[in-house]
Design a protein around this motif. Structure first.
Motif, PDB file in Angstrom:
ATOM      1  N   ASP A  22       7.480  -0.241 -14.401  1.00 33.84           N
ATOM      2  CA  ASP A  22       8.312   0.796 -15.014  1.00 33.84           C
ATOM      3  C   ASP A  22       7.458   1.784 -15.802  1.00 33.84           C
ATOM      4  OD1 ASP A  22      10.795  -0.304 -14.120  1.00 33.84           O
ATOM      5  OD2 ASP A  22      10.581  -1.851 -15.640  1.00 33.84           O
ATOM      6  N   GLN A  23       6.315   1.342 -16.293  1.00 33.28           N
ATOM      7  CA  GLN A  23       5.389   2.255 -16.959  1.00 33.28           C
ATOM      8  C   GLN A  23       4.505   2.971 -15.939  1.00 33.28           C
ATOM      9  OE1 GLN A  23       5.429   3.335 -19.888  1.00 33.28           O
ATOM     10  NE2 GLN A  23       6.872   1.890 -20.781  1.00 33.28           N
ATOM     11  N   ILE A  24       4.128   2.252 -14.897  1.00 34.49           N
ATOM     12  CA  ILE A  24       3.288   2.873 -13.866  1.00 34.49           C
ATOM     13  C   ILE A  24       4.022   4.057 -13.242  1.00 34.49           C
ATOM     14  CG2 ILE A  24       2.113   2.508 -11.652  1.00 34.49           C
ATOM     15  CD1 ILE A  24       1.729  -0.454 -12.515  1.00 34.49           C
ATOM     16  N   ILE A  25       5.277   3.851 -12.882  1.00 36.41           N
ATOM     17  CA  ILE A  25       6.100   4.939 -12.340  1.00 36.41           C
ATOM     18  C   ILE A  25       7.530   4.783 -12.863  1.00 36.41           C
ATOM     19  CG2 ILE A  25       6.430   3.685 -10.160  1.00 36.41           C
ATOM     20  CD1 ILE A  25       6.302   7.516 -10.470  1.00 36.41           C
ATOM     21  N   PRO A  26       7.908   5.549 -13.882  1.00 37.78           N
ATOM     22  CA  PRO A  26       9.246   5.411 -14.476  1.00 37.78           C
ATOM     23  C   PRO A  26      10.380   5.651 -13.473  1.00 37.78           C
ATOM     24  CG  PRO A  26       7.793   6.667 -15.905  1.00 37.78           C
ATOM     25  CD  PRO A  26       7.070   6.500 -14.607  1.00 37.78           C
ATOM     26  N   LYS A  27      11.495   5.006 -13.731  1.00 37.99           N
ATOM     27  CA  LYS A  27      12.625   4.961 -12.795  1.00 37.99           C
ATOM     28  C   LYS A  27      13.183   6.332 -12.428  1.00 37.99           C
ATOM     29  CE  LYS A  27      16.006   4.124 -16.479  1.00 37.99           C
ATOM     30  NZ  LYS A  27      15.079   4.500 -17.530  1.00 37.99           N
ATOM     31  N   GLN A  28      13.114   7.301 -13.337  1.00 36.61           N
ATOM     32  CA  GLN A  28      13.720   8.607 -13.039  1.00 36.61           C
ATOM     33  C   GLN A  28      13.011   9.369 -11.918  1.00 36.61           C
ATOM     34  OE1 GLN A  28      12.216   7.785 -15.916  1.00 36.61           O
ATOM     35  NE2 GLN A  28      11.209   9.528 -16.916  1.00 36.61           N
ATOM     36  N   PHE A  29      11.822   8.875 -11.516  1.00 38.65           N
ATOM     37  CA  PHE A  29      11.074   9.556 -10.463  1.00 38.65           C
ATOM     38  C   PHE A  29      11.153   8.833  -9.121  1.00 38.65           C
ATOM     39  CE2 PHE A  29       8.776  10.460 -14.495  1.00 38.65           C
ATOM     40  CZ  PHE A  29       9.153  11.789 -14.598  1.00 38.65           C
ATOM     41  N   ASN A  76      -2.265  -9.371 -16.097  1.00 35.98           N
ATOM     42  CA  ASN A  76      -0.884  -9.231 -15.655  1.00 35.98           C
ATOM     43  C   ASN A  76      -0.515  -7.783 -15.329  1.00 35.98           C
ATOM     44  OD1 ASN A  76       1.579 -10.396 -14.942  1.00 35.98           O
ATOM     45  ND2 ASN A  76       2.441 -10.102 -16.986  1.00 35.98           N
ATOM     46  N   PHE A  77      -1.431  -7.071 -14.705  1.00 36.04           N
ATOM     47  CA  PHE A  77      -1.170  -5.678 -14.355  1.00 36.04           C
ATOM     48  C   PHE A  77      -0.150  -5.621 -13.215  1.00 36.04           C
ATOM     49  CE2 PHE A  77      -1.893  -1.603 -12.307  1.00 36.04           C
ATOM     50  CZ  PHE A  77      -1.976  -0.757 -13.399  1.00 36.04           C
ATOM     51  N   GLY A  78       0.813  -4.705 -13.335  1.00 38.32           N
ATOM     52  CA  GLY A  78       1.809  -4.526 -12.287  1.00 38.32           C
ATOM     53  C   GLY A  78       2.986  -5.474 -12.369  1.00 38.32           C
ATOM     54  N   CYS A  79       3.243  -6.036 -13.539  1.00 35.19           N
ATOM     55  CA  CYS A  79       4.377  -6.952 -13.704  1.00 35.19           C
ATOM     56  C   CYS A  79       5.675  -6.141 -13.729  1.00 35.19           C
ATOM     57  CB  CYS A  79       4.221  -7.776 -14.978  1.00 35.19           C
ATOM     58  SG  CYS A  79       4.069  -6.794 -16.490  1.00 35.19           S
ATOM     59  N   GLY A  80       6.787  -6.832 -13.854  1.00 35.74           N
ATOM     60  CA  GLY A  80       8.074  -6.142 -13.901  1.00 35.74           C
ATOM     61  C   GLY A  80       8.731  -6.101 -12.543  1.00 35.74           C
ATOM     62  N   SER A  81       9.390  -5.004 -12.237  1.00 35.54           N
ATOM     63  CA  SER A  81      10.135  -4.899 -10.985  1.00 35.54           C
ATOM     64  C   SER A  81       9.180  -4.813  -9.791  1.00 35.54           C
ATOM     65  CB  SER A  81      11.059  -3.676 -11.014  1.00 35.54           C
ATOM     66  OG  SER A  81      10.299  -2.490 -11.048  1.00 35.54           O
ATOM     67  N   SER A  82       9.734  -5.020  -8.610  1.00 32.35           N
ATOM     68  CA  SER A  82       8.905  -5.111  -7.400  1.00 32.35           C
ATOM     69  C   SER A  82       8.724  -3.773  -6.697  1.00 32.35           C
ATOM     70  CB  SER A  82       9.540  -6.112  -6.434  1.00 32.35           C
ATOM     71  OG  SER A  82      10.842  -5.688  -6.092  1.00 32.35           O
ATOM     72  N   ARG A  83       9.014  -2.671  -7.363  1.00 35.61           N
ATOM     73  CA  ARG A  83       8.995  -1.370  -6.698  1.00 35.61           C
ATOM     74  C   ARG A  83       7.639  -1.040  -6.080  1.00 35.61           C
ATOM     75  NH1 ARG A  83      10.273   1.894 -12.180  1.00 35.61           N
ATOM     76  NH2 ARG A  83      12.086   0.570 -11.914  1.00 35.61           N
ATOM     77  N   GLU A  84       7.684  -0.680  -4.814  1.00 30.38           N
ATOM     78  CA  GLU A  84       6.465  -0.310  -4.099  1.00 30.38           C
ATOM     79  C   GLU A  84       5.967   1.073  -4.529  1.00 30.38           C
ATOM     80  OE1 GLU A  84       4.716  -0.810   0.443  1.00 30.38           O
ATOM     81  OE2 GLU A  84       6.870  -0.798   0.113  1.00 30.38           O
ATOM     82  N   TYR A 108       0.378  -7.017  -6.464  1.00 35.60           N
ATOM     83  CA  TYR A 108      -0.909  -7.335  -5.821  1.00 35.60           C
ATOM     84  C   TYR A 108      -0.793  -7.181  -4.300  1.00 35.60           C
ATOM     85  CZ  TYR A 108      -5.094 -10.164  -4.767  1.00 35.60           C
ATOM     86  OH  TYR A 108      -6.305 -10.623  -4.300  1.00 35.60           O
ATOM     87  N   ASN A 109       0.251  -7.754  -3.711  1.00 32.89           N
ATOM     88  CA  ASN A 109       0.474  -7.648  -2.264  1.00 32.89           C
ATOM     89  C   ASN A 109       0.731  -6.207  -1.843  1.00 32.89           C
ATOM     90  OD1 ASN A 109       0.181 -10.421  -1.768  1.00 32.89           O
ATOM     91  ND2 ASN A 109       2.310 -10.803  -2.302  1.00 32.89           N
ATOM     92  N   ASN A 110       1.524  -5.485  -2.643  1.00 31.72           N
ATOM     93  CA  ASN A 110       1.838  -4.098  -2.314  1.00 31.72           C
ATOM     94  C   ASN A 110       0.605  -3.204  -2.336  1.00 31.72           C
ATOM     95  OD1 ASN A 110       4.560  -4.463  -1.821  1.00 31.72           O
ATOM     96  ND2 ASN A 110       5.189  -3.957  -3.902  1.00 31.72           N
ATOM     97  N   CYS A 111      -0.351  -3.525  -3.188  1.00 29.18           N
ATOM     98  CA  CYS A 111      -1.596  -2.742  -3.219  1.00 29.18           C
ATOM     99  C   CYS A 111      -2.302  -2.811  -1.877  1.00 29.18           C
ATOM    100  CB  CYS A 111      -2.522  -3.251  -4.323  1.00 29.18           C
ATOM    101  SG  CYS A 111      -2.095  -2.651  -5.960  1.00 29.18           S
ATOM    102  N   PHE A 112      -2.493  -4.008  -1.361  1.00 28.62           N
ATOM    103  CA  PHE A 112      -3.163  -4.171  -0.079  1.00 28.62           C
ATOM    104  C   PHE A 112      -2.415  -3.434   1.027  1.00 28.62           C
ATOM    105  CE2 PHE A 112      -5.164  -7.866  -2.142  1.00 28.62           C
ATOM    106  CZ  PHE A 112      -6.480  -7.701  -1.711  1.00 28.62           C
ATOM    107  N   LYS A 113      -1.099  -3.511   1.001  1.00 28.86           N
ATOM    108  CA  LYS A 113      -0.298  -2.873   2.050  1.00 28.86           C
ATOM    109  C   LYS A 113      -0.373  -1.353   1.989  1.00 28.86           C
ATOM    110  CE  LYS A 113       3.007  -6.607   2.627  1.00 28.86           C
ATOM    111  NZ  LYS A 113       4.407  -7.006   2.664  1.00 28.86           N
ATOM    112  N   ASN A 114      -0.840  -0.823   0.869  1.00 30.99           N
ATOM    113  CA  ASN A 114      -0.904   0.626   0.698  1.00 30.99           C
ATOM    114  C   ASN A 114      -2.320   1.162   0.533  1.00 30.99           C
ATOM    115  OD1 ASN A 114       2.010   1.731   0.527  1.00 30.99           O
ATOM    116  ND2 ASN A 114       2.058  -0.187  -0.623  1.00 30.99           N
TER     117      ASN A 114
END
Length: 196
Positions: A22-29, A76-84, A108-114
């Motif tokens: 949610d901090q990496i990319i806030p929900k409004q975007f 614990n980087f990237g915790c919270g919701s699972s948003r890609e 972690y998995n989403n990083c590799f996929k992207n």
């Protein structure tokens, strides 16, 4: 997807633990339907004040980190919701490698996929990198083939990488690209199914 074999880049030292998606990319975007265009909103609530002006105290707004492509963070980087959208935003901003002592599993998995390489190092090694980054702009070389990180001096760390994910990044393949490698076999199989 672009292959990631050996990457050299400047490091952004984001000295925060438990950074959630949610901090990496806030929900409004999250209204965009493409995978691109999210970089401008990366860490938006930290990068910008309520009036839209840049927050001069946030590390990513320091001009010396312009063009940096390696993000250094705490546990614990990237915790919270699972948003890609989180790795989409990092990639669109120009981040190719994220280094931390630990990551949330889905992120972690989403990083590799992207096409982003998440590197897990020991806490002491991450601490040493933060210390070096506090002295001057740190530039690192990340070699996925040898699974090593080094600087221009004597610093060298080894990191683990799952062989399947490693090969996917080295070859620049995502799940769709991997499937496309078998297009001919898939076509042949589909032809045999038509008989039935």
């Amino acid at each position: 997807m672009e292959a990631l074999i050996n990457h050299i880049g400047k490091v952004i030292p984001l000295d925060k633990a438990n950074v959630d998606t949610d901090q990496i990319i806030p929900k409004q975007f999250l209204k965009r339907i493409e995978r691109t265009g999210f970089g401008q909103f990366l860490f938006y609530d930290w990068r910008f004040e309520a009036n839209g002006e840049k927050n001069d105290y946030f590390v990513m707004n320091d001009p010396k980190f312009e063009g940096a492509s390696i993000l250094l963070a705490r546990k614990n980087f990237g915790c919270g919701s699972s948003r890609e959208h989180a790795p989409w935003a990092l990639k669109d901003y120009g981040i190719k490698v994220v280094i931390a002592p630990s990551f949330a599993d889905i992120f972690y998995n989403n990083c590799f996929k992207n096409g982003i390489l998440p590197v897990v190092l020991k806490e002491a090694e991450v601490e040493e990198l933060f210390e070096k980054a506090s002295e001057k702009v740190l530039e690192l070389e990340v070699d996925l083939e040898s699974q090593e990180i080094c600087d221009k001096n004597e610093l060298k760390y080894h990191f683990e990488a799952d062989e399947y994910r490693k090969q996917m990044l080295l070859k620049g393949l995502d799940d769709i690209g991997l499937t496309e490698m078998y297009t001919e076999e898939i076509y042949k199989y589909e032809q045999t199914r038509r008989v039935y």
